[in-house]
Design an enzyme around this catalytic site. Structure first.
Site, short mmCIF file in Angstrom:
data_model
loop_
_atom_site.label_atom_id
_atom_site.label_comp_id
_atom_site.label_asym_id
_atom_site.label_seq_id
_atom_site.Cartn_x
_atom_site.Cartn_y
_atom_site.Cartn_z
CB THR A 84 32.79 -34.91 38.20
OG1 THR A 84 34.07 -34.87 37.55
CG2 THR A 84 32.42 -33.54 38.74
NE ARG A 85 38.62 -41.07 38.89
CZ ARG A 85 39.34 -41.06 37.78
NH1 ARG A 85 38.97 -41.79 36.74
NH2 ARG A 85 40.41 -40.31 37.70
CD GLU A 96 44.29 -33.85 33.07
OE1 GLU A 96 44.44 -35.08 33.15
OE2 GLU A 96 43.17 -33.31 33.16
CD GLU A 150 38.02 -34.05 46.79
OE1 GLU A 150 37.55 -33.70 47.89
OE2 GLU A 150 39.10 -33.60 46.34
#
Length: 337
Positions: free
Chosen positions: A29-30, A92, A27
């Site tokens: 930095t992609r 993660e 949301e």
């Protein structure tokens, strides 16, 4: 499919498939910073792993991503405003940190703070009426959905991360980011330009600027004097949030670089307000340590006569101190060159 090309020579030589695993909030930095970083790493002949929207997502990370983390030399964790809002990102982080703490995995971590103050990491349990903490708010919201037991695992991972990485660095060298108005530069880059990595530095400099960060390159600056008599380099160090030290084959043989390193290291140690990130480019950490031990014999004769023994001693201490920082990443193996 995930964006993970064939392993680089440096990754293969160390038994890893990928040089770096990128952990990030899609949301935030992609399509901006993370994609730019991914492209910059590839352009530097490295093999990063960045998941894409093709990976089927559920409430926990997939075995595909667990395998990618296991097969990466280092995880670059990009902490941003909405990182903790994603249960996926938090899981993660849990898995990456488990790999990092395992004595048999040899997995490194490089934390990056994208438009967030690192202090939010160690204030997740504290209420602050003056400033909203997006990490604390997100974890409190997660507790309503996932329950206290699950969220406490994430809180524990964040606390452990702080203790093992952020505060370890902060205690010695100071990860204390002040308000943006106090700083003129986001990153001060120290490097030796003769080591054939101009393209790497230019790419890094370009990507920092495209992501609205303001870098200061020591190779291009540092000789002029400010109005108060201080050098441009001294002024830049005191006005920078962080410094990236690019250790390379000839960095420790350059008195100019060693003077830069010493000023950066001593300023960070004394003021507790400058974050130092060491990068090992075409040289290993052990080789840098050895360079420090052999510094007296390695410097050209003219320098041994010109510089006092005390100078060389302080240079050695600075090299060893910065090289031992936990937030370090190697971008290539000297043995493969």
């Amino acid at each position: 499919m995930a964006a993970a090309p064939e392993a680089s020579a440096s990754a293969k030589s160390s038994g890893f498939k990928h040089d770096a695993f990128l952990s990030f909030s899609g949301e935030d930095t992609r399509t901006t910073f993370t994609t730019d970083l991914f492209r910059a790493l590839k352009a530097a002949d490295l093999k990063p792993f960045m998941d894409d929207d093709g990976i089927k997502r559920g409430n926990t990370i997939t075995s595909e991503l667990e395998e990618a983390i296991q097969n990466s030399r280092v995880s670059i964790i990009i902490f941003s405003e909405n990182f903790a809002s994603s249960s996926w990102c938090l899981d993660e982080l849990l898995y990456i940190f488990d790999q990092y703490r395992s004595k048999t995995k040899n997995h490194g971590i490089l934390p990056l703070f994208y438009h967030v103050d690192p202090s939010i990491m160690w204030l997740i349990d504290e209420a602050d009426e003056k400033r909203e903490n997006p990490f604390k708010k997100a974890l409190d919201e997660h507790e309503k959905r996932f329950g206290k037991e699950k969220v406490d695992q994430w809180r524990g991972a964040l606390r452990d991360f702080i203790d093992d990485i952020v505060k370890t660095t902060g205690k010695e060298f100071g990860i204390f980011v002040k308000e943006a108005s106090e700083f003129k530069y986001d990153v001060l880059l120290s490097y030796e330009s003769t080591d054939n990595h101009e393209n790497f530095i230019e790419l890094l400099d370009g990507e920092l600027r495209s992501s609205k960060f303001i870098p200061f390159k020591t190779e291009d600056n540092g000789m002029d004097r400010e109005e108060d008599g201080t050098s441009e380099l001294d002024a830049a160090i005191s006005r920078s949030r962080s410094s990236i030290i690019v250790f390379s084959r000839n960095y420790a043989y350059s008195p100019r670089c060693l003077d830069q390193l010493l000023k950066i290291f001593e300023y960070s140690s004394e003021t507790k307000r400058l974050v130092i990130i060491p990068v090992f480019y075409q040289v290993s950490k052990d080789q840098v340590r050895m360079q420090a031990e052999r510094l007296d014999a390695s410097l050209p004769g003219i320098y041994n006569k010109q510089f006092k023994r005390e100078n060389v001693k302080r240079w050695k201490e600075a090299i060893k101190g910065v090289a031992e920082l936990p937030a370090a990443v190697a971008f290539s193996d000297a043995a493969t060159k």
